[in-house]
Design a protein around this motif. Structure first.
Motif, PDB file in Angstrom:
ATOM      1  N   PRO A  84     -12.321  -5.840   0.545  1.00 58.39           N
ATOM      2  CA  PRO A  84     -11.861  -6.968  -0.296  1.00 58.39           C
ATOM      3  C   PRO A  84     -12.940  -8.043  -0.428  1.00 58.39           C
ATOM      4  CG  PRO A  84     -10.899  -7.140   1.890  1.00 58.39           C
ATOM      5  CD  PRO A  84     -11.789  -5.939   1.912  1.00 58.39           C
ATOM      6  N   LEU A  85     -13.900  -7.823  -1.304  1.00 56.54           N
ATOM      7  CA  LEU A  85     -15.053  -8.727  -1.417  1.00 56.54           C
ATOM      8  C   LEU A  85     -14.988  -9.561  -2.692  1.00 56.54           C
ATOM      9  CD1 LEU A  85     -17.884  -6.167  -0.499  1.00 56.54           C
ATOM     10  CD2 LEU A  85     -16.539  -7.575   1.054  1.00 56.54           C
ATOM     11  N   TYR A  86     -15.345 -10.831  -2.546  1.00 55.76           N
ATOM     12  CA  TYR A  86     -15.448 -11.711  -3.718  1.00 55.76           C
ATOM     13  C   TYR A  86     -16.895 -11.677  -4.191  1.00 55.76           C
ATOM     14  CZ  TYR A  86     -10.919 -13.534  -2.268  1.00 55.76           C
ATOM     15  OH  TYR A  86      -9.597 -13.651  -1.927  1.00 55.76           O
ATOM     16  N   ASP A  87     -17.103 -11.062  -5.347  1.00 58.52           N
ATOM     17  CA  ASP A  87     -18.459 -10.795  -5.809  1.00 58.52           C
ATOM     18  C   ASP A  87     -19.318 -12.039  -5.996  1.00 58.52           C
ATOM     19  OD1 ASP A  87     -18.073  -8.131  -5.706  1.00 58.52           O
ATOM     20  OD2 ASP A  87     -17.593  -7.887  -7.832  1.00 58.52           O
ATOM     21  N   GLU A  88     -18.677 -13.171  -6.270  1.00 60.74           N
ATOM     22  CA  GLU A  88     -19.485 -14.366  -6.569  1.00 60.74           C
ATOM     23  C   GLU A  88     -19.947 -15.099  -5.303  1.00 60.74           C
ATOM     24  OE1 GLU A  88     -16.241 -14.197  -6.998  1.00 60.74           O
ATOM     25  OE2 GLU A  88     -15.315 -16.015  -6.208  1.00 60.74           O
ATOM     26  N   MET A  89     -19.530 -14.590  -4.127  1.00 60.94           N
ATOM     27  CA  MET A  89     -19.922 -15.255  -2.874  1.00 60.94           C
ATOM     28  C   MET A  89     -21.102 -14.524  -2.229  1.00 60.94           C
ATOM     29  SD  MET A  89     -16.198 -15.891  -1.163  1.00 60.94           S
ATOM     30  CE  MET A  89     -16.135 -17.512  -0.453  1.00 60.94           C
ATOM     31  N   GLU A  93     -21.306 -16.898   2.996  1.00 58.29           N
ATOM     32  CA  GLU A  93     -20.158 -17.685   2.517  1.00 58.29           C
ATOM     33  C   GLU A  93     -18.864 -16.897   2.704  1.00 58.29           C
ATOM     34  OE1 GLU A  93     -22.405 -20.055  -1.130  1.00 58.29           O
ATOM     35  OE2 GLU A  93     -21.398 -18.155  -1.479  1.00 58.29           O
ATOM     36  N   TYR A  94     -18.922 -15.623   2.397  1.00 57.84           N
ATOM     37  CA  TYR A  94     -17.728 -14.775   2.491  1.00 57.84           C
ATOM     38  C   TYR A  94     -17.232 -14.683   3.939  1.00 57.84           C
ATOM     39  CZ  TYR A  94     -14.969 -10.462   2.360  1.00 57.84           C
ATOM     40  OH  TYR A  94     -13.976  -9.521   2.491  1.00 57.84           O
ATOM     41  N   TYR A  97     -15.665 -17.838   5.039  1.00 54.75           N
ATOM     42  CA  TYR A  97     -14.314 -17.934   4.467  1.00 54.75           C
ATOM     43  C   TYR A  97     -13.326 -17.079   5.283  1.00 54.75           C
ATOM     44  CZ  TYR A  97     -10.579 -17.195   1.001  1.00 54.75           C
ATOM     45  OH  TYR A  97      -9.369 -17.111   0.365  1.00 54.75           O
ATOM     46  N   ALA A  98     -13.747 -15.838   5.583  1.00 57.77           N
ATOM     47  CA  ALA A  98     -12.861 -14.937   6.347  1.00 57.77           C
ATOM     48  C   ALA A  98     -12.571 -15.531   7.735  1.00 57.77           C
ATOM     49  CB  ALA A  98     -13.504 -13.558   6.480  1.00 57.77           C
ATOM     50  N   ALA A 100     -12.581 -18.730   8.534  1.00 57.89           N
ATOM     51  CA  ALA A 100     -11.672 -19.879   8.368  1.00 57.89           C
ATOM     52  C   ALA A 100     -10.241 -19.401   8.151  1.00 57.89           C
ATOM     53  CB  ALA A 100     -12.131 -20.740   7.193  1.00 57.89           C
ATOM     54  N   GLN A 145     -16.033  -8.639   7.913  1.00 61.13           N
ATOM     55  CA  GLN A 145     -14.872  -9.488   7.608  1.00 61.13           C
ATOM     56  C   GLN A 145     -13.715  -9.182   8.563  1.00 61.13           C
ATOM     57  OE1 GLN A 145     -11.071  -8.821   6.608  1.00 61.13           O
ATOM     58  NE2 GLN A 145     -12.340  -7.351   5.549  1.00 61.13           N
TER      59      GLN A 145
ATOM     60  N   THR B   3      -8.450 -23.974   3.127  1.00 61.05           N
ATOM     61  CA  THR B   3      -9.458 -22.910   3.014  1.00 61.05           C
ATOM     62  C   THR B   3      -9.350 -22.210   1.665  1.00 61.05           C
ATOM     63  OG1 THR B   3      -9.124 -22.582   5.372  1.00 61.05           O
ATOM     64  CG2 THR B   3     -10.351 -20.884   4.232  1.00 61.05           C
ATOM     65  N   ARG B   7     -12.089 -22.421  -1.537  1.00 60.82           N
ATOM     66  CA  ARG B   7     -12.713 -21.223  -2.107  1.00 60.82           C
ATOM     67  C   ARG B   7     -12.433 -21.095  -3.601  1.00 60.82           C
ATOM     68  NH1 ARG B   7     -13.726 -16.519  -3.952  1.00 60.82           N
ATOM     69  NH2 ARG B   7     -11.820 -16.555  -5.169  1.00 60.82           N
ATOM     70  N   ARG B  14     -18.739 -21.404  -9.398  1.00 61.02           N
ATOM     71  CA  ARG B  14     -19.747 -20.374  -9.112  1.00 61.02           C
ATOM     72  C   ARG B  14     -19.816 -19.399 -10.278  1.00 61.02           C
ATOM     73  NH1 ARG B  14     -17.839 -19.622  -3.605  1.00 61.02           N
ATOM     74  NH2 ARG B  14     -19.209 -20.807  -2.289  1.00 61.02           N
ATOM     75  N   THR B  15     -18.695 -19.295 -10.990  1.00 57.13           N
ATOM     76  CA  THR B  15     -18.645 -18.448 -12.182  1.00 57.13           C
ATOM     77  C   THR B  15     -18.617 -19.393 -13.390  1.00 57.13           C
ATOM     78  OG1 THR B  15     -16.235 -18.482 -12.083  1.00 57.13           O
ATOM     79  CG2 THR B  15     -17.315 -16.656 -10.970  1.00 57.13           C
ATOM     80  N   LYS B  74      -9.088  -6.593  -8.066  1.00 63.47           N
ATOM     81  CA  LYS B  74     -10.213  -6.296  -7.174  1.00 63.47           C
ATOM     82  C   LYS B  74      -9.752  -6.029  -5.748  1.00 63.47           C
ATOM     83  CE  LYS B  74     -13.786  -8.475  -9.821  1.00 63.47           C
ATOM     84  NZ  LYS B  74     -14.793  -9.527  -9.918  1.00 63.47           N
ATOM     85  N   LYS B  75      -8.453  -6.112  -5.546  1.00 69.15           N
ATOM     86  CA  LYS B  75      -7.833  -5.843  -4.249  1.00 69.15           C
ATOM     87  C   LYS B  75      -8.288  -6.811  -3.156  1.00 69.15           C
ATOM     88  CE  LYS B  75      -6.570  -1.238  -5.363  1.00 69.15           C
ATOM     89  NZ  LYS B  75      -6.574   0.163  -5.090  1.00 69.15           N
ATOM     90  N   THR B  76      -8.752  -7.991  -3.549  1.00 66.25           N
ATOM     91  CA  THR B  76      -9.110  -8.983  -2.549  1.00 66.25           C
ATOM     92  C   THR B  76      -7.845  -9.640  -1.986  1.00 66.25           C
ATOM     93  OG1 THR B  76      -9.456 -10.441  -4.429  1.00 66.25           O
ATOM     94  CG2 THR B  76     -11.408  -9.599  -3.363  1.00 66.25           C
ATOM     95  N   LEU B  79      -7.112  -9.111   1.660  1.00 69.25           N
ATOM     96  CA  LEU B  79      -7.675  -9.992   2.688  1.00 69.25           C
ATOM     97  C   LEU B  79      -6.725 -11.173   2.924  1.00 69.25           C
ATOM     98  CD1 LEU B  79      -9.922 -11.178   4.504  1.00 69.25           C
ATOM     99  CD2 LEU B  79     -10.953 -12.120   2.459  1.00 69.25           C
TER     100      LEU B  79
END
Lengths: 309, 239
Positions: A84-89, A93-94, A97-98, A100, A145, B3, B7, B14-15, B74-76, B79
């Motif tokens: 589960p990755l945020y591509d813009e981070m 940073e990722y 976040y995880a 926190a 993560q 948090t 984000r 960021r985008t 994206k299945k995030t 998390l």
């Protein structure tokens, strides 16, 4: 540590899981084995609280994942099939976040993240955007993560799928390293991987648990042992002699690469040190051994037997 | 909650999403200001703000479309939903991030108020009431569109669903005028965000409307929470 009690998951008339019960002791590495569609991902998603079961419940260290989600998930690190990755981070940073999200104290987060990146071999990639990482590094980032917050339970859903052989070896060694002192559940359909990493194996088929076995006892002692042997001798003279050895159940000839060589798969039944017996026989006959290895097929046999029942 | 909020807010900038939203909103507002105020030498801020409702209707789904559907795609969300964070905090964090981008836009929108101050007369009470109404209405649109973005895994589906909901609320206003049956007309008027905004447009501080907007936002957020919670029971494992 993990208590799965009579869990079923139904979609309309179809059961994805049917009355699954499982208890995993603290510190155990448990492999969840099954074909595609056997219900592995559904079980892991229920175990982590991402999905709710139709009936039954899951306890993590005594806390119900649905009724006391925050308490139960405090113990949990989860790497889903798709990280589960945020591509813009960036990687750093990722992971911050995880950490926190997992309630790591604010001032300890930088040190904690540094430690995890070091362990997972991500330190030199920390300022890269996640979207720019290769599949292997994305998997590592997902793994890192899952380690944030130092969870007692690690749940990994097919962690090596889609990786190249080098990356597979790296991720496996990471699982071995991280598994120490933790309870780890991971799913796979790669038998050698499960055999290599797990203390216990659960075979899941059609949403039901078919077999639960301990890798140390049952797989090695109660089943046959297969040995692959290549010798520099003609076929006729050697096969009958090997067949005559004590404990040999079956000798299957395999295609040889060169003339004057014989390759065979020898099945021993509950035999200790079959290699020693073969060596004694062949050295007595002055036949050179070109290749001798044990074929770890006992789990494969168990798996095929379990899913055909 | 903090948090998730931090984000999500950072993700807008960021985008390109945050910048594009603010740029389009301010650009089109500028056009409306030019046509409605500058060309006619009018210092009427309340009418200007009322005309911006159309922009909210069109553009707010752009802010919310990624909040839920992108996570699913994206299945995030795996998390978030397996971390020791309550679902309420997740919904609230996401909502507040989108609301903050909207508030930043409204803050920048005050450049137009500055022009009125420089070249005309601006009444503080009018400014306050107009902006209060506009802020409440924008935040209500965002809450509604966040709820609509729960339906569908695709961002575009989320945006279209949000736009359709906004459009429906606009239609209720028109429909109410056409319906002769009293209770239906009253019900349609009751849910109409536009009818609720009218007192602010007239420069009146309406406590009933304030209460309505706050309740509307709360109901939308609770509905979002309920949909996400219920999804645990209905979704497929590999879905």
């Amino acid at each position: 540590m993990i208590d799965i009690q009579n869990v079923s998951k139904r979609y309309g008339a179809v059961y994805a899981l049917h009355d699954v019960s499982l208890h995993v002791e603290k510190g155990t590495v448990l492999g969840l084995l099954g074909q595609n569609g056997a219900g592995k991902t559904t079980l892991l998603n229920i175990l982590t609280g991402y999905l709710a079961p139709t009936t039954g419940r899951v306890l993590l260290d005594g806390a119900d994942v649905l009724l006391e989600p925050e308490e139960a998930r405090r113990h949990l690190g989860y790497l889903p099939e798709q990280p589960p990755l945020y591509d813009e981070m960036t990687v750093r940073e990722y992971l911050r976040y995880a950490a926190a999200l997992r309630n790591v104290e604010k001032r300890s987060i930088p040190g904690h993240v540094d430690e995890i990146m070091e362990l997972c071999g991500l330190s030199h990639m920390q300022h890269r955007l996640l979207s720019h990482l290769s599949k292997g590094y994305r998997q590592r980032a997902g793994f890192a993560q899952a380690l944030c917050g130092d969870p007692e339970v690690l749940v990994l859903d097919e962690p090596t799928v889609g990786l190249d052989p080098k990356q597979i070896v790296e991720i496996r060694s990471l699982i071995q390293k991280m598994g120490k002192g933790r309870t780890v559940i991971f799913s796979s359909h790669i038998l050698t991987e499960v055999q290599q990493l797990c203390d216990e194996v659960v075979i899941l088929h059609d949403g039901k648990i078919k077999t639960t076995l301990s890798m140390n006892d049952e797989v090695d002692s109660s089943q046959n042992i297969n040995v692959l042997l290549t010798v520099a001798a003609a076929e006729g003279s050697i096969v009958s002699r090997v067949n005559g050895l004590e404990g040999v159940r079956k000798v299957q000839l395999q295609p040889s690469r060169r003339d004057g060589q014989t390759t065979m798969l020898i099945t021993f039944h509950q035999q200790n040190e079959p290699e020693r017996r073969l060596f004694a026989l062949l050295s007595g006959l002055s036949i050179p051994i070109l290749h001798l290895s044990r074929e770890e097929s006992s789990l494969e046999q168990l798996f095929l037997k379990a899913i055909s029942e | 909650m903090r948090t998730v909020f931090k984000r999500e807010l950072a993700a807008y900038f960021r985008t390109p999403t945050g910048y594009v939203f603010i740029a389009i909103f301010l650009g089109l507002s500028g056009l409306i200001f030019y046509l409605g105020n500058l060309r006619t030498f009018s210092g009427d801020l309340l009418t200007f703000l009322a005309q911006l409702r159309l922009l909210c209707m069109l553009l707010c789904p752009m802010l919310t479309m990624r909040l839920i559907s992108e996570e699913r795609q994206k299945k995030t969300d795996q998390l978030l939903m397996t971390s020791p964070v309550s679902l309420g905090s997740i919904v609230l964090g996401k909502y507040l991030a989108a609301a903050t981008v909207m508030l930043i836009t409204i803050l920048l929108l005050n450049g137009f108020s500055l022009i009125i101050i420089l070249y005309g007369k601006l009444y503080v009470g009018e400014w306050f009431v107009g902006h209060l109404g506009f802020v409440l209405q924008s935040l209500a649109f965002i809450a509604l569109d966040l709820f609509m973005s729960c339906f569908g895994k695709n961002q575009i589906t989320g945006a279209i669903a949000g736009f359709a909901a906004n459009f429906f609320l606009w239609l209720t206003d028109l429909l109410a005028g056409q319906v002769s049956i009293g209770w239906i007309r009253d019900s349609l008027n009751f849910v109409s965000l536009y009818a609720r905004y009218e007192p602010f447009q007239l420069g009146q501080l309406s406590y009933a409307s304030i209460l309505f907007f706050v309740s509307f936002i709360a109901v939308c957020l609770v509905c979002t929470f309920r949909v996400l919670d219920a999804r645990r029971f209905s979704e497929g494992g590999a879905a």
